[in-house]
Write a protein that holds these residues in place. Structure first.
Motif, short mmCIF file in Angstrom:
data_model
loop_
_atom_site.label_atom_id
_atom_site.label_comp_id
_atom_site.label_asym_id
_atom_site.label_seq_id
_atom_site.Cartn_x
_atom_site.Cartn_y
_atom_site.Cartn_z
N ASP A 68 -11.73 -10.97 -0.97
CA ASP A 68 -12.62 -12.13 -0.80
C ASP A 68 -14.09 -11.70 -0.69
N GLY A 69 -14.47 -10.72 -1.51
CA GLY A 69 -15.87 -10.28 -1.55
C GLY A 69 -16.31 -9.42 -0.37
N VAL A 70 -15.38 -9.05 0.49
CA VAL A 70 -15.72 -8.22 1.66
C VAL A 70 -14.91 -6.94 1.58
N PRO A 71 -15.55 -5.78 1.84
CA PRO A 71 -14.78 -4.53 1.73
C PRO A 71 -13.63 -4.46 2.76
N LEU A 72 -12.58 -3.79 2.35
CA LEU A 72 -11.39 -3.74 3.21
C LEU A 72 -11.68 -3.11 4.57
N TYR A 73 -12.59 -2.11 4.58
CA TYR A 73 -12.86 -1.47 5.87
C TYR A 73 -13.47 -2.47 6.86
N SER A 74 -14.26 -3.43 6.35
CA SER A 74 -14.83 -4.46 7.24
C SER A 74 -13.74 -5.40 7.74
N HIS A 75 -12.81 -5.75 6.83
CA HIS A 75 -11.70 -6.60 7.26
C HIS A 75 -10.91 -5.94 8.39
N LEU A 76 -10.69 -4.63 8.25
CA LEU A 76 -9.90 -3.92 9.27
C LEU A 76 -10.65 -3.92 10.60
N ALA A 77 -11.96 -3.61 10.51
CA ALA A 77 -12.76 -3.54 11.73
C ALA A 77 -12.83 -4.91 12.42
N GLU A 78 -13.04 -5.93 11.61
CA GLU A 78 -13.15 -7.31 12.14
C GLU A 78 -11.91 -7.69 12.95
N ARG A 79 -10.75 -7.24 12.47
CA ARG A 79 -9.49 -7.59 13.14
C ARG A 79 -9.05 -6.52 14.12
N ASP A 80 -9.86 -5.47 14.27
CA ASP A 80 -9.53 -4.35 15.16
C ASP A 80 -8.16 -3.76 14.79
N ILE A 81 -7.97 -3.56 13.50
CA ILE A 81 -6.70 -2.96 13.04
C ILE A 81 -6.94 -1.49 12.68
N GLU A 82 -6.05 -0.65 13.19
CA GLU A 82 -6.11 0.79 12.87
C GLU A 82 -5.49 1.02 11.50
N LEU A 83 -6.14 1.85 10.69
CA LEU A 83 -5.55 2.18 9.38
C LEU A 83 -4.82 3.52 9.51
N ARG A 84 -3.61 3.55 9.00
CA ARG A 84 -2.85 4.80 9.02
C ARG A 84 -2.55 5.25 7.59
N ILE A 85 -2.49 6.54 7.42
CA ILE A 85 -2.06 7.08 6.12
C ILE A 85 -1.03 8.18 6.38
N GLU A 86 -0.21 8.43 5.36
CA GLU A 86 0.83 9.46 5.48
C GLU A 86 0.77 10.40 4.26
N PRO A 87 -0.29 11.17 4.14
CA PRO A 87 -0.37 12.06 2.98
C PRO A 87 0.60 13.24 3.11
N GLY A 88 1.31 13.52 2.03
CA GLY A 88 2.19 14.68 2.01
C GLY A 88 1.60 15.72 1.08
N ARG A 89 1.76 15.49 -0.21
CA ARG A 89 1.29 16.42 -1.23
C ARG A 89 -0.19 16.77 -1.05
N SER A 90 -1.01 15.73 -0.86
CA SER A 90 -2.45 15.98 -0.85
C SER A 90 -2.92 16.70 0.41
N MET A 91 -2.11 16.70 1.48
CA MET A 91 -2.47 17.49 2.67
C MET A 91 -2.17 18.96 2.43
N LEU A 92 -1.39 19.23 1.38
CA LEU A 92 -0.98 20.61 1.13
C LEU A 92 -1.71 21.21 -0.07
N ASP A 93 -2.77 20.53 -0.49
CA ASP A 93 -3.54 21.06 -1.62
C ASP A 93 -4.08 22.45 -1.29
#
Ligand SMILES: Cc1ncc(COP(=O)(O)O)c(C=O)c1O
Length: 447
Positions: free
Chosen positions: A288-313
């Motif tokens: 909706d024209g707003v970056p996702l990081y702002s949406h997350l911050a606005e709702r106080d939602i923590e973003l999680r990631i689960e990198p496997g391959r790319s953590m082992l580069d």
């Protein structure tokens, strides 16, 4: 080689920690609450669990044994996520006893967890795995998770004071998408935010959204290598053209009367946008024209990631010793290595990195073209399907080093057929000088 025999896997934990810092920095840049979980399935070495604890990041687990390793390493429950595709009663009893949050995939899993919680008179933090996101007007297929269009109804009905699963403490949402599309992940995150908003109307607070792994990494220096390979592979079917893969293997493309259908089924080895930059592109993707990081911050939602391959580069290499040279019945020069195909194998139709040849006695250049073959008794036991050019003919005892193999290549498909020993995994560390410590020993001395 004398001490540990062939092949050996060498792993460098400090590069792994540097990869974590890349992700950490990008989240810091956008002021996003986050947790990074290393997807342990990409490499079985226990030392990665210790290093995660030391550097302060989490671990994504796919089995009870992986969870137990986290607990033995002293990782806090909030830094462990459980995404195991099959959650046995034993696994769920263990996470309930240790109060480790779990990501639920289906209704039967909910029912099993519910029964255990009732029996034990306990509660547990849970997340729900989502799938079926809309992308380009179609639903993305997945065998995992709850349908994105049904989940608000399911959670709001069941995870409430009056619902069946009142012992579940709703904590967040999870998805992991097949493939490596950035746009699909932007859509996944965006639609997960809609789910979070839907649940908020029932008073259910989403604390996190976990967007799983599949973060691209890059294996090659130049796009020209990647383009040239594809071009040559496609042209190799032309009459009179020399093969560049054994028997002109098309790596998953189909040749229908001289017309090639599909693309090679290989990992996208060259990428301009990868690791932290790949995550950044998702963060700045818009809803909706707003970056996702702002949406997350606005709702106080923590973003999680689960990198496997790319953590082992650049974290690991696999080295094997030359056992023999010979010609096959069609005249190809084969170099037999003391290893088998499962010790460097992934779901990609071929591993498209050139190995580094380490002759014991370097000689004046006299190039030769070889195929590396392994120890299993199969005609298709080619370690690489590609023909490799070397500067000189390998001699018995020379070494061949396969690079950047830590992510999936070492362990995902390794087997012990013919009763071959599994490869030793050595953690390399620079103290006063470089040392190589077996993974089990490293673990034992730190736990
Ligand atoms: C649930 C989940 N999370 C994370 C990962 C790690 O993905 P990758 O190694 O591509 O980062 C996987 C891989 O299959 C997965 O299934």
């Amino acid at each position: 080689m004398k001490e540990y025999s062939s092949p050996v896997n060498l792993l460098n934990l400090s590069i792994y920690k540097q990869n974590f810092l890349k992700y950490d920095k990008i989240f810091e840049k956008y002021g996003i609450k986050n947790t990074i979980f290393f997807a342990r399935k990409a490499n079985k070495c226990k030392s990665f669990v210790l290093a995660a604890k030391e550097a302060g990041f989490g671990v994504d687990t796919a089995s009870l044994n992986e969870i137990k390793d986290c607990v033995a390493a002293g990782i806090n429950p909030d830094k462990i996520t459980v995404t195991a595709a099959v959650k046995t009663p034993e696994l769920l009893e263990y996470v309930v006893a240790h109060q480790i949050p779990v990501i639920l995939d289906n209704r039967d899993e909910c029912e099993l967890l519910h029964q255990i919680l009732v029996r034990e008179n306990k509660t547990l933090q849970v997340g729900f795995r989502l799938s079926g996101f809309w992308h380009d007007g179609e639903k993305l297929y997945s065998r995992f998770g709850f349908d994105v269009d049904e989940i608000v109804d399911f959670i709001s009905t069941n995870v409430s004071e009056s619902g069946r699963y009142k012992r579940f403490i709703y904590h967040g949402l999870h998805f992991h998408l097949n493939g490596y599309s950035m746009e699909q992940r932007i859509n996944g995150l965006s639609q997960s935010l809609d789910v979070a908003d839907g649940l908020a109307q029932f008073g259910l607070k989403t604390s996190f959204i976990d967007m799983g792994g599949g973060i691209l990494m890059n294996y090659l220096s130049h796009s020209s290598e990647w383009d040239a390979f594809h071009k040559e592979l496609k042209q190799s079917i032309q009459p009179g053209k020399e093969e560049i893969t054994v028997h002109k293997d098309l790596l998953g493309m189909i040749n229908v009367e001289g017309k090639l259908i599909g693309e090679p089924k290989v990992y996208p080895y060259f990428n301009e946008t990868y690791q932290d930059k790949f995550v950044e592109k998702i963060l700045i993707g818009e809803k909706d024209g707003v970056p996702l990081y702002s949406h997350l911050a606005e709702r106080d939602i923590e973003l999680r990631i689960e990198p496997g391959r790319s953590m082992l580069d650049q974290v690991g290499i696999t080295i094997a010793q030359v056992a023999f040279r010979k010609r096959d019945s069609e005249g190809r020069l084969l170099v037999g290595l003391e290893m088998n195909r499962t010790q460097m194998f992934s779901s990609s139709a071929d591993f498209l990195l050139d190995p580094i040849f380490l002759p014991l006695k370097p000689e004046e250049e006299s190039p030769c073209e070889v195929y590396f073959v392994g120890a299993y008794c199969l005609e298709q036991e080619f370690l690489l399907k590609r023909k490799i050019t070397l500067d000189q003919l390998p001699q018995i005892g020379d070494l061949v080093c396969f690079v950047n193999t830590a992510g999936y290549m070492m362990h995902f498909y390794e087997s012990e057929a013919h009763l071959f020993d599994l490869a030793q995994n050595l953690i390399v560390e620079k103290n006063k000088m470089w040392e190589a410590i077996p993974d089990w020993k490293y673990w034992a001395s730190h736990t």
